[in-house]
Design a protein around this motif. Structure first.
Motif, PDB file in Angstrom:
ATOM      1  N   THR A   5      12.461  70.998  66.396  1.00  0.00           N
ATOM      2  CA  THR A   5      13.421  71.181  65.311  1.00  0.00           C
ATOM      3  C   THR A   5      12.818  70.737  63.982  1.00  0.00           C
ATOM      4  O   THR A   5      12.971  71.406  62.950  1.00  0.00           O
ATOM      5  N   ASP A   6      12.114  69.594  63.991  1.00  0.00           N
ATOM      6  CA  ASP A   6      11.460  69.115  62.774  1.00  0.00           C
ATOM      7  C   ASP A   6      10.365  70.076  62.322  1.00  0.00           C
ATOM      8  O   ASP A   6      10.197  70.318  61.115  1.00  0.00           O
ATOM      9  N   LEU A   7       9.625  70.617  63.265  1.00  0.00           N
ATOM     10  CA  LEU A   7       8.576  71.575  62.926  1.00  0.00           C
ATOM     11  C   LEU A   7       9.167  72.825  62.290  1.00  0.00           C
ATOM     12  O   LEU A   7       8.625  73.346  61.299  1.00  0.00           O
ATOM     13  N   ARG A   8      10.249  73.321  62.854  1.00  0.00           N
ATOM     14  CA  ARG A   8      10.884  74.516  62.299  1.00  0.00           C
ATOM     15  C   ARG A   8      11.407  74.245  60.881  1.00  0.00           C
ATOM     16  O   ARG A   8      11.308  75.103  59.997  1.00  0.00           O
ATOM     17  N   THR A   9      11.935  73.047  60.659  1.00  0.00           N
ATOM     18  CA  THR A   9      12.399  72.684  59.319  1.00  0.00           C
ATOM     19  C   THR A   9      11.236  72.640  58.341  1.00  0.00           C
ATOM     20  O   THR A   9      11.328  73.157  57.216  1.00  0.00           O
ATOM     21  N   ASP A  10      10.129  72.044  58.767  1.00  0.00           N
ATOM     22  CA  ASP A  10       8.965  71.961  57.889  1.00  0.00           C
ATOM     23  C   ASP A  10       8.365  73.340  57.627  1.00  0.00           C
ATOM     24  O   ASP A  10       7.878  73.613  56.523  1.00  0.00           O
ATOM     25  N   LEU A  11       8.385  74.216  58.626  1.00  0.00           N
ATOM     26  CA  LEU A  11       7.906  75.584  58.421  1.00  0.00           C
ATOM     27  C   LEU A  11       8.793  76.305  57.401  1.00  0.00           C
ATOM     28  O   LEU A  11       8.293  76.996  56.501  1.00  0.00           O
ATOM     29  N   THR A  12      10.087  76.125  57.524  1.00  0.00           N
ATOM     30  CA  THR A  12      11.015  76.732  56.570  1.00  0.00           C
ATOM     31  C   THR A  12      10.760  76.206  55.158  1.00  0.00           C
ATOM     32  O   THR A  12      10.730  76.976  54.187  1.00  0.00           O
ATOM     33  N   ASP A  13      10.557  74.901  55.045  1.00  0.00           N
ATOM     34  CA  ASP A  13      10.338  74.296  53.729  1.00  0.00           C
ATOM     35  C   ASP A  13       9.002  74.718  53.127  1.00  0.00           C
ATOM     36  O   ASP A  13       8.907  74.945  51.913  1.00  0.00           O
ATOM     37  N   GLU A  14       7.965  74.824  53.965  1.00  0.00           N
ATOM     38  CA  GLU A  14       6.656  75.251  53.457  1.00  0.00           C
ATOM     39  C   GLU A  14       6.725  76.690  52.961  1.00  0.00           C
ATOM     40  O   GLU A  14       6.162  77.038  51.907  1.00  0.00           O
ATOM     41  N   SER A  15       7.432  77.529  53.689  1.00  0.00           N
ATOM     42  CA  SER A  15       7.601  78.922  53.265  1.00  0.00           C
ATOM     43  C   SER A  15       8.405  79.002  51.979  1.00  0.00           C
ATOM     44  O   SER A  15       8.096  79.799  51.082  1.00  0.00           O
ATOM     45  N   ALA A  16       9.431  78.160  51.862  1.00  0.00           N
ATOM     46  CA  ALA A  16      10.274  78.174  50.669  1.00  0.00           C
ATOM     47  C   ALA A  16       9.484  77.749  49.432  1.00  0.00           C
ATOM     48  O   ALA A  16       9.696  78.290  48.329  1.00  0.00           O
ATOM     49  N   GLN A  17       8.573  76.788  49.604  1.00  0.00           N
ATOM     50  CA  GLN A  17       7.756  76.358  48.467  1.00  0.00           C
ATOM     51  C   GLN A  17       6.890  77.508  47.952  1.00  0.00           C
ATOM     52  O   GLN A  17       6.771  77.721  46.737  1.00  0.00           O
ATOM     53  N   VAL A  54       3.707  89.378  64.382  1.00  0.00           N
ATOM     54  CA  VAL A  54       3.063  89.358  65.700  1.00  0.00           C
ATOM     55  C   VAL A  54       3.413  88.077  66.455  1.00  0.00           C
ATOM     56  O   VAL A  54       3.502  88.080  67.695  1.00  0.00           O
ATOM     57  N   ALA A  55       3.637  86.971  65.734  1.00  0.00           N
ATOM     58  CA  ALA A  55       4.085  85.746  66.393  1.00  0.00           C
ATOM     59  C   ALA A  55       5.483  85.936  66.972  1.00  0.00           C
ATOM     60  O   ALA A  55       5.789  85.435  68.063  1.00  0.00           O
ATOM     61  N   LEU A  56       6.326  86.671  66.251  1.00  0.00           N
ATOM     62  CA  LEU A  56       7.661  86.982  66.764  1.00  0.00           C
ATOM     63  C   LEU A  56       7.569  87.829  68.026  1.00  0.00           C
ATOM     64  O   LEU A  56       8.298  87.596  69.002  1.00  0.00           O
ATOM     65  N   LEU A  57       6.656  88.791  68.043  1.00  0.00           N
ATOM     66  CA  LEU A  57       6.441  89.580  69.260  1.00  0.00           C
ATOM     67  C   LEU A  57       6.015  88.680  70.412  1.00  0.00           C
ATOM     68  O   LEU A  57       6.509  88.816  71.543  1.00  0.00           O
ATOM     69  N   ALA A  58       5.086  87.753  70.141  1.00  0.00           N
ATOM     70  CA  ALA A  58       4.605  86.862  71.202  1.00  0.00           C
ATOM     71  C   ALA A  58       5.740  86.025  71.775  1.00  0.00           C
ATOM     72  O   ALA A  58       5.768  85.728  72.973  1.00  0.00           O
ATOM     73  N   ALA A 107      13.456  82.496  66.769  1.00  0.00           N
ATOM     74  CA  ALA A 107      12.909  82.851  68.080  1.00  0.00           C
ATOM     75  C   ALA A 107      12.189  81.666  68.718  1.00  0.00           C
ATOM     76  O   ALA A 107      12.272  81.476  69.940  1.00  0.00           O
ATOM     77  N   LEU A 108      11.494  80.883  67.911  1.00  0.00           N
ATOM     78  CA  LEU A 108      10.775  79.728  68.464  1.00  0.00           C
ATOM     79  C   LEU A 108      11.747  78.712  69.056  1.00  0.00           C
ATOM     80  O   LEU A 108      11.442  78.056  70.051  1.00  0.00           O
ATOM     81  N   ALA A 109      12.924  78.595  68.455  1.00  0.00           N
ATOM     82  CA  ALA A 109      13.927  77.670  68.981  1.00  0.00           C
ATOM     83  C   ALA A 109      14.411  78.090  70.358  1.00  0.00           C
ATOM     84  O   ALA A 109      14.864  77.256  71.152  1.00  0.00           O
ATOM     85  N   ALA A 110      14.317  79.381  70.664  1.00  0.00           N
ATOM     86  CA  ALA A 110      14.831  79.911  71.932  1.00  0.00           C
ATOM     87  C   ALA A 110      13.784  79.929  73.042  1.00  0.00           C
ATOM     88  O   ALA A 110      14.108  80.269  74.189  1.00  0.00           O
ATOM     89  N   VAL A 111      12.535  79.579  72.730  1.00  0.00           N
ATOM     90  CA  VAL A 111      11.486  79.581  73.753  1.00  0.00           C
ATOM     91  C   VAL A 111      11.753  78.446  74.743  1.00  0.00           C
ATOM     92  O   VAL A 111      11.906  77.290  74.341  1.00  0.00           O
ATOM     93  N   PRO A 112      11.815  78.744  76.037  1.00  0.00           N
ATOM     94  CA  PRO A 112      12.066  77.691  77.029  1.00  0.00           C
ATOM     95  C   PRO A 112      11.000  76.603  76.981  1.00  0.00           C
ATOM     96  O   PRO A 112       9.821  76.878  76.730  1.00  0.00           O
ATOM     97  N   ALA A 113      11.409  75.379  77.202  1.00  0.00           N
ATOM     98  CA  ALA A 113      10.482  74.252  77.206  1.00  0.00           C
ATOM     99  C   ALA A 113       9.370  74.481  78.225  1.00  0.00           C
ATOM    100  O   ALA A 113       9.634  74.895  79.361  1.00  0.00           O
ATOM    101  N   GLY A 114       8.158  74.244  77.836  1.00  0.00           N
ATOM    102  CA  GLY A 114       7.015  74.390  78.734  1.00  0.00           C
ATOM    103  C   GLY A 114       6.416  75.782  78.773  1.00  0.00           C
ATOM    104  O   GLY A 114       5.327  75.969  79.331  1.00  0.00           O
TER     105      GLY A 114
END
Length: 269
Positions: A5-17, A54-58, A107-114
């Motif tokens: 969750t923290d990584l996704r927030t930081d990715l969002t913030d980096e993109s926003a910058q 392509v990351a979304l496809l993966a 999509a990354l939030a929905a990837v099963p753990a492991g």
């Protein structure tokens, strides 16, 4: 261990910058050349949009991702062809990048753990994918900032780039056809907030010290080591600064030194 969750927030913030930097640019500025040969500001954003795609496809359709790899006309030009394919008028490109990066974080939030996602030459967890996207967004953002004559203040999000840069030590050697060292390396970097980010055993004979920003610029190959205040102690650490790369694939050409020949700033002892 960083929470997804923290990584996704930081990715969002980096993109926003970066979005703040390009969102209101006139069309002529999208055509400005960046330090990457042949790439304009538009190419940089198109590359990020393509890589998010392509990351979304993966993350959502691994078979489709693998098909996109095997069907590529020239596998050695995936990055260049991807950027060209996504290049579009600024308003269209900006909208596509915005939609794509949001879709990826969801999509990354929905990837099963492991679960490991397929990627170019490897497989990655959702957390590793998010970390890689932060690294790429920051690095290509540096190219855009350079093209526009803007100096961006470093943020705490650089810790993700540092983490990836340290984790890929062996990859840098292997990518350059060199034996992967077995000797440990200690990394001690001055963080933007005045603290210290450290990786590796404290007693290691091989060490790299300096500003975190400079290390990030090195491992993303946005600056030559001669232009950076990084100090390497020991032969493994010294060689690492010549081959470091936090990104997958073959070694990049890197950047020419700005201060002339030699290692005026990045010393070895």
């Amino acid at each position: 261990m960083v929470d997804l969750t923290d990584l996704r927030t930081d990715l969002t913030d980096e993109s926003a910058q970066l979005d703040d930097l390009v969102g209101a640019l006139p069309p002529d500025d999208w055509a400005r050349s960046t330090p990457a040969p042949g790439w304009t500001v538009g190419h940089q954003i198109a590359h990020l949009a393509w890589t998010d795609h392509v990351a979304l496809l993966a993350a959502t359709d691994p078979d489709a991702f693998l098909a996109s790899v095997t069907s590529a006309p020239d596998p050695t030009r995936l990055v260049e062809d991807g950027a060209e394919a996504f290049l579009a008028p600024p308003a269209e490109l900006l909208a596509r990048w915005r939609v794509g990066r949001v879709a990826l974080t969801e999509a990354l939030a929905a990837v099963p753990a492991g679960e490991k996602l397929p990627w170019y030459g490897t497989r990655m967890s959702a957390a590793s994918m998010a970390t890689a996207r932060i690294m790429e967004t920051w690095a290509h953002g540096e190219d855009v900032a350079d093209a526009l004559g803007v100096t961006r203040a470093p943020t705490g999000r650089l810790r993700h780039v540092v983490h990836l840069g340290f984790r890929t030590l062996g990859h840098g050697f292997a990518a350059h056809g060199r034996a992967v060292p077995t000797a440990p390396v200690r990394l001690e970097l001055a963080a933007p907030d005045g603290g210290t980010w450290a990786h590796g055993p404290a007693g290691a004979a091989d060490r790299v010290v300096g500003p975190a920003l400079d290390f990030c610029l090195l491992v993303t190959q946005r600056r030559h080591r001669a232009d950076l205040a990084l100090v390497a102690t020991g032969p493994v650490a010294d060689e690492w600064l010549d081959v470091a790369q936090a990104f997958a694939g073959p070694p990049g050409a890197g950047r020419e030194p700005l201060v002339g020949r030699g290692r005026a700033a990045g010393a070895a002892v």
